[in-house]
Scaffold this motif. Structure first.
Motif, PDB file in Angstrom:
ATOM      1  N   PHE A  78       1.574 -92.043  47.708  1.00  0.00           N
ATOM      2  CA  PHE A  78       0.522 -93.049  47.610  1.00  0.00           C
ATOM      3  C   PHE A  78       0.493 -93.638  46.199  1.00  0.00           C
ATOM      4  O   PHE A  78       0.422 -94.855  46.015  1.00  0.00           O
ATOM      5  N   GLY A 124      -5.532 -97.975  50.587  1.00  0.00           N
ATOM      6  CA  GLY A 124      -5.386 -97.135  51.772  1.00  0.00           C
ATOM      7  C   GLY A 124      -5.292 -97.913  53.063  1.00  0.00           C
ATOM      8  O   GLY A 124      -4.705 -97.445  54.044  1.00  0.00           O
ATOM      9  N   PHE A 138      -1.625 -98.432  53.666  1.00  0.00           N
ATOM     10  CA  PHE A 138      -0.794 -97.227  53.591  1.00  0.00           C
ATOM     11  C   PHE A 138      -0.957 -96.444  54.896  1.00  0.00           C
ATOM     12  O   PHE A 138      -2.049 -95.979  55.210  1.00  0.00           O
ATOM     13  N   TYR A 156      -6.009 -93.249  53.084  1.00  0.00           N
ATOM     14  CA  TYR A 156      -4.934 -93.768  53.917  1.00  0.00           C
ATOM     15  C   TYR A 156      -5.253 -93.638  55.411  1.00  0.00           C
ATOM     16  O   TYR A 156      -6.104 -92.859  55.823  1.00  0.00           O
ATOM     17  N   LYS A 173      -3.924 -92.578  59.174  1.00  0.00           N
ATOM     18  CA  LYS A 173      -2.946 -91.660  59.743  1.00  0.00           C
ATOM     19  C   LYS A 173      -2.872 -91.840  61.253  1.00  0.00           C
ATOM     20  O   LYS A 173      -3.888 -91.808  61.948  1.00  0.00           O
TER      21      LYS A 173
END
Length: 407
Positions: free
Chosen positions: A58, A80, A83, A140, A142
């Motif tokens: 990151f 984020g 990402f 981030y 996911k």
């Protein structure tokens, strides 16, 4: 004319992708399919997804983002949203039961954790800005690609509850926009054929979005006779002014209503959340026009209307949001905390807001199911509303009914 190009797309939003090698080894075609939607993203693979590994990638991807272990900084939150981490969730932890309403009147549901912090939009009030699901890393997104394990968990829950004669409400819109990244993830597409299994005969999957990508639901309605019954799509809707001012990257108010009408025409039951209602100057005129548009201009017959006022989970969220949007007028209101649940607008102000909205809705449909969201029993009783007569239907969570009823 509606500016459709203003809606943020996953393909342009994601700039860096970190892939767990184990996830890619187990689901190579699925992972490669996701990656194909991000041709301009910087893609890296890692043998582990420890906090240190993710943090290192990151920081390399976004060197100017400030990383603090116990606090989400404005720069880290913004980074984020660009990402994406691709991995897996633990089996039997992919579907979580909502049990603690913190005194708010709420029914139980099961949240599908196919994505965490999974929203490419940028709403100024969003609780995900302060939601720390892993305090050792930044904000981030996911994606869990072990869809089959998630499906197995859903089946186990639905089977157990069906045996007990209970319906099951699954929900995808808590930690993600249900359709905002569907073009890349294809999870709804994966799930659609399986919802025809007998085990889901008493189940529904609630989808919540602020976007305009409904292709997967249109296609599901054409292919699977159970799709319009098992999927329950809904929009968080706001006035044109509020959508432009506070909900960056989302579909316009009119575009959301247009897409809702298309799904209604395809056979789906539509739900709306007018949320959050912001009491800016001229709000009454704008919000009553919004209600009129739903019923008259677009001819939508909502199954449920939920109304909710501007609120924040904690004072840390207010501070973070102010730092991210220093020129916004969203934070100039009084937010007293009545209970352990939320920082809300003052009680009498909320009652005026709710009465205005409920009266306008009832003008169009006297029998409309209406719920006030993120509120305690004092609010419901003051409004003369009974949760058993609203969209909640099933019994409320035990910890919602008798706690925090304030004088």
């Amino acid at each position: 004319m509606t500016n459709h190009s203003a809606v943020r797309r996953a393909s342009s939003a994601i700039r860096f992708v970190l892939v767990h090698e184990q996830a890619h080894h187990r689901f190579p075609e699925r992972v490669d399919g996701v990656l194909s939607h991000f041709p301009d993203a910087d893609v890296h693979f890692a043998s582990d997804l420890t906090a240190e590994t993710i943090d290192r990638h990151f920081q390399k991807a976004f060197p100017r983002a400030q990383i603090e272990k116990e606090r989400k900084t404005p720069s880290a939150i913004s980074a984020g949203k660009r990402f994406l981490v691709i991995g897996q969730t633990e089996k039997q932890k992919s579907v979580e039961k909502f049990t603690d309403s913190k005194g708010m009147v709420c029914h139980g549901f099961f949240n599908i954790n196919v994505m965490v912090n999974g929203c490419i939009y940028n709403c100024q009030y969003c609780f995900l800005q302060e939601h720390i699901w892993d305090k050792d890393v930044s904000s981030y997104m996911k994606l869990h690609v072990n869809y089959e394990d998630i499906l197995d968990d859903m089946k186990n829950i639905a089977r157990e509850r069906m045996t007990a004669g209970l319906e099951t409400r699954f929900q995808m819109g808590v930690l993600m926009d249900s359709l905002g990244l569907e073009e890349a993830t294809h999870f709804v597409e994966f799930l659609a054929p399986h919802l025809g299994d007998d085990v889901f005969a008493k189940s529904t999957v609630k989808l919540g979005t602020k976007g305009d990508d409904i292709r997967v639901l249109i296609e599901a309605a054409a292919r699977y006779p159970w799709a319009t019954e098992r999927f329950r799509p809904g929009w968080s809707i706001n006035t044109p002014y509020a959508a432009r001012a506070y909900e960056h990257g989302t579909a316009s108010s009119d575009l959301r209503l247009q897409k809702a009408r298309e799904l209604q025409d395809a056979g789906y039951v539509i739900r709306f959340r007018v949320d959050p209602i912001v009491p800016y100057e001229g709000w009454e005129k704008d919000y009553t026009r919004l209600i009129d548009s739903i019923y008259v201009r677009y001819g939508i017959r909502p199954h449920t209307m939920v109304v909710a006022s501007l609120r924040f989970d904690e004072d840390g969220l207010i501070r973070t949001a102010k730092e991210r949007f220093p020129n916004s007028d969203l934070f100039g209101y009084d937010f007293p905390k009545e209970d352990r649940a939320k920082f809300r607008l003052p009680f009498e102000q909320r009652m005026k807001i709710f009465r205005t909205m409920i009266d306008r809705i009832r003008k169009h449909n006297p029998d409309q199911e209406i719920s006030v969201c993120k509120e305690n029993m004092k609010t419901w009783r003051t409004l003369g509303m009974d949760p058993s007569c609203s969209c909640l239907k099933e019994p409320c969570l035990e910890n919602t009914m008798d706690q925090f009823i304030l004088d």
